[in-house]
Motif scaffolding. Sequence first.
Motif, PDB file in Angstrom:
ATOM      1  N   ARG A 172      -8.414  -2.212   9.176  1.00  0.00           N
ATOM      2  CA  ARG A 172      -7.041  -1.409   8.912  1.00  0.00           C
ATOM      3  C   ARG A 172      -6.433  -1.746  10.260  1.00  0.00           C
ATOM      4  O   ARG A 172      -5.321  -1.334  10.256  1.00  0.00           O
ATOM      5  CB  ARG A 172      -7.322   0.013   8.424  1.00  0.00           C
ATOM      6  N   GLN A 199      -2.984  -5.300   0.673  1.00  0.00           N
ATOM      7  CA  GLN A 199      -3.849  -4.058   0.932  1.00  0.00           C
ATOM      8  C   GLN A 199      -4.909  -4.024  -0.294  1.00  0.00           C
ATOM      9  O   GLN A 199      -5.862  -3.108   0.000  1.00  0.00           O
ATOM     10  CB  GLN A 199      -2.876  -2.768   0.819  1.00  0.00           C
ATOM     11  N   GLU A 224      -2.025   4.566   3.870  1.00  0.00           N
ATOM     12  CA  GLU A 224      -1.876   4.010   2.825  1.00  0.00           C
ATOM     13  C   GLU A 224      -0.141   3.480   2.505  1.00  0.00           C
ATOM     14  O   GLU A 224       0.611   4.579   2.698  1.00  0.00           O
ATOM     15  CB  GLU A 224      -2.323   4.405   1.288  1.00  0.00           C
ATOM     16  N   ASN A 225       0.212   2.425   2.280  1.00  0.00           N
ATOM     17  CA  ASN A 225       1.471   2.054   2.092  1.00  0.00           C
ATOM     18  C   ASN A 225       2.408   1.878   3.390  1.00  0.00           C
ATOM     19  O   ASN A 225       3.596   1.532   3.474  1.00  0.00           O
ATOM     20  CB  ASN A 225       2.256   2.744   1.449  1.00  0.00           C
ATOM     21  N   PRO A 242      -7.003   0.825   1.879  1.00  0.00           N
ATOM     22  CA  PRO A 242      -5.946  -0.468   2.077  1.00  0.00           C
ATOM     23  C   PRO A 242      -6.636  -1.306   3.425  1.00  0.00           C
ATOM     24  O   PRO A 242      -7.020  -0.657   4.419  1.00  0.00           O
ATOM     25  CB  PRO A 242      -4.762   0.268   2.346  1.00  0.00           C
TER      26      PRO A 242
END
Length: 749
Positions: free
Chosen positions: A555, A41, A607-608, A48
């Motif tokens: 993404r 990321q 994110e994540n 990311p």
Amino acid sequence: MFKRSTLSTAIAWALGGLAGVYLTAGHAADATTPAKAAEEQTTASSAPTLAKVTVTAQKREETVQEVPTSISVLSGDKVRDTSLQSANEVTRFIPNASAGTSEGHGRPRWWIRGLGTGDQGANTVSPVGIYVDDVYIANISATGFPLFDQERVEVLRGPQGTLWGKNTTAGAINFISRKPTFEQSGYFKAGIGDYNDRVLEGAVGDTLVDERLAARVAVRHQGRDGYSDNLNDGNDSGTIEDDAARLQFLARINDDLDATLNLHARSYHDTGGYSTVSYGLRPNGTNQFGYFIDPEKGKVNYNAKYETDIDQAGSNLNLVWQLGSLELTSITAFEHFQRESWSDSDNTPLELQRGYGDVDAKQWSQEFRLTSPREDRLNWVLGFHYFNEDLDSESANAALTNPYIPRSYNNTTYNQGTESYALFGSTTYSFTDDFNVTAGLRWTRETKDIDFVRRQNQGQANFNGADWWKLGTVSTPLVVNATQDESNTWSDYTYDLTPEYRLSDNARVYFRYAYGFRSGAYNTGAVSQATVATVDPEYLTSYELGFKSEWFDGRLNANAALFYYDYEDIQLNIVTAVNNQTVSRLANGAEGEAYGAEFELEAIPVENLHLNFALGLLHTEFTDYTSGNDDFSGNKFVRAPNVSAVIGADYRIPLNVGGAIILGTDWNTRSRQYFFSNDQSQNMRSGGYTLGNARVTYELPGETTRVTAYVNNLTDKEYRNHTLPGGFQTAAVMFGDPRTVGLSVTTDF
């Protein structure tokens, strides 16, 4: 080390609950490892993005999104962190693909888009080409090797005969190991699980001579108790001991020449493989002798030796020369494979049948490739491939002392030699910055010779000694009832044409027309002179329309492919019970068609959180298929479910004290599939099923050490992995793996 226990049940429930909460919260799925999420990321900005994955599917380095063909890639980290054990398990994440195995980690049956082979004859070549570090592995039984220290696995769908050589009408799978570098690196992994499962693996690489010589060594051990209890002797059935090692050297001979030497070996032992249970086909569930056994998962009843021993060893030398702007590659490889097995062929405590098999195969190959720079408007690959194999096989079946039937014995031996030459080339011309056309052509010439003999007893067989399978232990006169001494040569062209158009900076569309063939073969399952046969080549014409795209600043990747196959002179294994013995006969002449689609999504929506989704839709049908007086037209292809899908997710939760918790799950669903082309009755198929897996990882501060608890087959789904017709009005069912629970610790350095 622990068997099923309160601890394993607690872990299963805990992970199951986490997976359920996780999916209920609206999180989809993943087929990619989260362990390296931070690296994947990281970009110049804080947002990311998905990592760009480099592949060599077209014999040169490109990102997977730039390759105009249907391809899926598993990273080495994903293979390791999801605890994939055997090569066949990679298809857990691939739509329209499967690789079931009838024993432990041996003898996979590879299928892509409905094309494959269930024939387990040692001389049968799969239409799915299996490669290890660009080296073609001919023997199907040699392709169930353990997965460790992998760089990545590339799965290419559709005919790949132009660049990938022999018999790749269905597709190609390339397992690529991590190579030595001039930087120190490595890892260590230890794992335990129920059924006394234990895994130790690791690798270390470093410089031996500054900027001149580097090395990398990798080792792996897995041991496991069996998934089944043998009611006959009280022992486990299906125990596994699997050891493998790989040693590689990288030599920078000069600024223009690199050499990589790969030495590898494997030793494998199992007892009984999968849970194989025979059951009666008569209305009351008995066989012709009135014997009844409930086909219960986890319970088997063998009264004869049931073991498999495999030894593999090989080496390959890869030389890469930079000749100005051109690159010349040479790959020289040798592989030696030995397999010896014993089985209780009737899978009951009755003394009806025993089986034995021994295979010794030696192959060596040489490939040369000359490539121009990929960025040239006109770029190309030219090559030559040579392959040679010497194969010896012996098999025997017998019925020893039994009140129901007379003693019997048969023995089959053969030697087959194969020699193949091929010239190939592929060129791409960019007419504009947005439009290019790739054309490939390959000419292959293959010669196979065979010396085949089958013997059987005349009168009631008598045995002197415990080694019943050996010819010398049979005192009864034996007669030759089938023989073949023959040599044949087949040659043909394979080709493809692929125009590709760039719709925008982040979207491309391509159309791929490809023609492939699988060369002829011999039916080594012959049981009489009338069934001795030479099988003609088969041919496949493929049409594929594909779309690849990237969205939302990297993404989201969204890919799709539609395909249609016209399949002629199909090589089929026709499985029947002949004289109360399961016989797999290789034959061809059938025609069929297949069409379908694949859709693949990979995303980091927030994110994540990393998501993966893949869907395969498939329709297959034999349009013209007769065998003797039987017409099987309208039957479906083997192991070709109409729907297959993979969904998974990984969510990383950073901790204030450093490190992170990573929650992961993946689910795989498949609709009904058939195990044989000729017999598609209810007993010879698998109903649809869904398998789920879950894991929780604690990543320590520093992101180099991870502790993972996992559950595979979370719901303990009972499903059929394979079924065989047997003699004496029986059939044998092989169940898939039960729920397994484990814990592993992995450290990178």
